[in-house]
Design an enzyme around this catalytic site. Sequence first.
Site, mmCIF file in Angstrom:
data_model
loop_
_atom_site.group_PDB
_atom_site.id
_atom_site.type_symbol
_atom_site.label_atom_id
_atom_site.label_comp_id
_atom_site.label_asym_id
_atom_site.label_seq_id
_atom_site.Cartn_x
_atom_site.Cartn_y
_atom_site.Cartn_z
ATOM 1 C CE1 TYR A 97 -4.239 -1.377 0.156
ATOM 2 C CE2 TYR A 97 -3.226 -2.953 1.652
ATOM 3 C CZ TYR A 97 -4.273 -2.576 0.834
ATOM 4 O OH TYR A 97 -5.340 -3.394 0.696
ATOM 5 C CE1 TYR A 151 -8.936 -4.768 1.276
ATOM 6 C CE2 TYR A 151 -8.864 -5.677 3.491
ATOM 7 C CZ TYR A 151 -8.277 -5.474 2.260
ATOM 8 O OH TYR A 151 -7.028 -5.986 2.007
ATOM 9 C CG ASP A 164 -14.286 -10.893 6.576
ATOM 10 O OD1 ASP A 164 -13.529 -11.244 7.497
ATOM 11 O OD2 ASP A 164 -13.893 -10.278 5.564
ATOM 12 C CE LYS A 210 -6.648 -7.070 9.267
ATOM 13 N NZ LYS A 210 -7.743 -6.951 8.310
#
Length: 423
Positions: free
Chosen positions: A15, A142, A234, A263
């Site tokens: 990114y 996302y 999600d 995560k």
Amino acid sequence: MDLVERDKKVIWHPYTQMKTAALPVPIVKGEGAYLFAEDGTRYIDAVSSWWTNIHGHAHPHIAQKVAEQLKQLEHVIFAGFTHPTAVELAERLLAILPGNQQKVFYSDNGSTAVEVAIKMCLQYWHNQGQQRTKILAFNNAYHGDTFGAMAVSGRSAFTAAFDSLLFEVEFIDLPDAENIQSLKSRISNLKSQLACFIFEPLVQGSAGMLMYEARYLNELMAHCKAEGVLTIDDEVFTGFGRTGKPFACNHVTEQPDIMCFSKGLTGGTMALGITTCTQTVFDAFLSDDKLKTLFHGHSFTANPIACSAALASMDIFLKDATIQNINRIVEQHAEFAYRVKVHPKLKSVRQTGTILAMEWDTGSNTSYFSSLRDTLYQYFLKAGIILRPLGNVIYILPPYCISNEDLHYIYGKIEEALIEIGD
Ligand SMILES: *Cc1c(COP(=O)(O)O)cnc(C)c1O
């Protein structure tokens, strides 16, 4: 040559516009909520290192368990073989998930967990000879950066170069009191084509911490169930305490068909992805016909080191002290939110659990808007705080071990920034 110069010679960062980006900060050590740079500067990690770290850096319990596992078994092929940490992690995770989750499929990260979930849903219908190939998702969603995960994510500057190659997805707005009925009828109209509905529960992280109410999510999930549309929850970002409860779906009464985790799963120690599903989804792949197999796997599926990190993280997560820390952060955030929510420079202040987001009012000045992000980022970095604004949204989501003192230091710096920046 120092680390940053060596980095510049050989590294391509994620990114990052490598032509214009500021030089990276060289971090050599982590401890609790702190990261330490090569020159000794201490930073408070107020974004939990891209939302992954929940118990603090270099946690001794996780370090010990990972070290033990390294000496015992570092990896084994997971097709045709199994190992204790993978089985124990599956057992212990399923024990704290909604009761309908029955099977665990391992992969490598959040994006792969989503890819697996999507494939499970599409093939669920395929295996039953039904043509249901459309996927429903939220605008601005996302779900990751691989192609399938990107396809079910909102179209944006980040996907622009690939848009023509992404499969078609039905996008709907986040639900609220006004649109809920029309969203439900849209689902009813599409139902014979819809394989599944994928959503980020309660908080759309990457979109700028956009939040919506649990009761409308519950209504959408119930409606999907009534219409026979599978649901993919999600929880890659929201799992493991972020929203104030163990999982975001604990805020609703409906249970999803499939869930995704990554995560916080290993406490932010290393990459690991998990997709869980119901018995019904699993059973649709049981057959004497080999073509009904879920043909998906990765070299490092169920890596024992990653599983041992996740088990150690789970030990800490389930401690009373951790739950108290989560509740403490929720309260501190709420007090601060109450104090700043009327600030004229803030368009919106919103909180879900340990996630607090503040949206800077940029008026109509869009050029200012693009530089504000970098100004804020550098401002906090100078103050020893890692905050990584998403456009004009600053957010705090710290490791649960952060002290009140550090929280108040961050809040204070945000108030200072509100005075000093953007007049
Ligand atoms: C970060 C994220 C992903 C992707 O996870 P990676 O491990 O970065 O591939 C997927 N879904 C959500 C909700 C996320 O926040």
